[in-house]
Design an enzyme around this catalytic site. Sequence first.
Site, PDB file in Angstrom:
ATOM      1  N   ASP A  67      33.399  19.888  53.607  1.00 26.19           N
ATOM      2  CA  ASP A  67      33.116  20.543  54.883  1.00 26.19           C
ATOM      3  C   ASP A  67      32.229  19.648  55.753  1.00 26.19           C
ATOM      4  OD1 ASP A  67      32.818  22.891  56.731  1.00 26.19           O
ATOM      5  OD2 ASP A  67      30.744  22.780  56.040  1.00 26.19           O
ATOM      6  N   GLU A 135      39.048  21.485  51.666  1.00 26.13           N
ATOM      7  CA  GLU A 135      37.699  20.932  51.827  1.00 26.13           C
ATOM      8  C   GLU A 135      37.262  20.206  50.558  1.00 26.13           C
ATOM      9  OE1 GLU A 135      35.412  23.797  54.993  1.00 26.13           O
ATOM     10  OE2 GLU A 135      35.711  24.590  52.969  1.00 26.13           O
TER      11      GLU A 135
END
Length: 247
Positions: A67, A135
Amino acid sequence: MRRLLNKIRKNSRSQEDGIFFEKISKILGFQPKELKYYQKAFTHRSANKVDENGNPFNYERLEFLGDAMLGSVIAAHLYNEVPSGDEGYLTKMRSKIVSREHLNELGRDFNLLQFVDSKVNSSQFGENIHGNLFEAFIGAIYLDKGFSYCEKFIQNKIIKQYVDIAKLEGKVISYKSLIIEWCQKEKTPFAFDFIEDNGQEGQKYFSVKLSIDNKIIAKARATSKKKAEEKVAQRAYFVFQEKITKK
């Protein structure tokens, strides 16, 4: 006999790793140095795995790292591509690119669910599993090859193929936020009012009505408060679309 069983297991594992290596290399566009990072990126919490030090591991820590990598590379891209954009504009555009909806789309397109190591049937996963895996995958690339490779992958595989700034400018990622911002700007009172709705389906639902300027504008129901709010806000948006989008 024990030696033979261990040899069979080792050969079987090596074959699985070889297949995994080939598939991951095809997605990456390069060969990974450390396959363990990618294996960890697809290890679900339910697998109950531990590392050599006895620490439990799954994709969640890599999800956090990925992320951060996505956010930094996309922020730099927007900063360079839109020199006229102020902080608020750049923040909104980054939010649209890394929205849960968009990350789920990327995870599905890369078909990352096929790699998941889990004791839970895939039918029990929520929709966000796709974005979570994506992610984690980005986090694995960073650990395996470093920032420059990770940045290059994001640029080539994501930004060039999925990021259209002109289209994203008109994309709504949260109707609820849009309605609230518009009401606050117009100094118009609004309220989301809920009632628990058990219905006939045997599952708990939430019914919500949205009032704007003391008038009921729309109603909706969903399996969670968040989904119900978004649905009713979307309906209200279409009622006031011309006023909201008016420059």
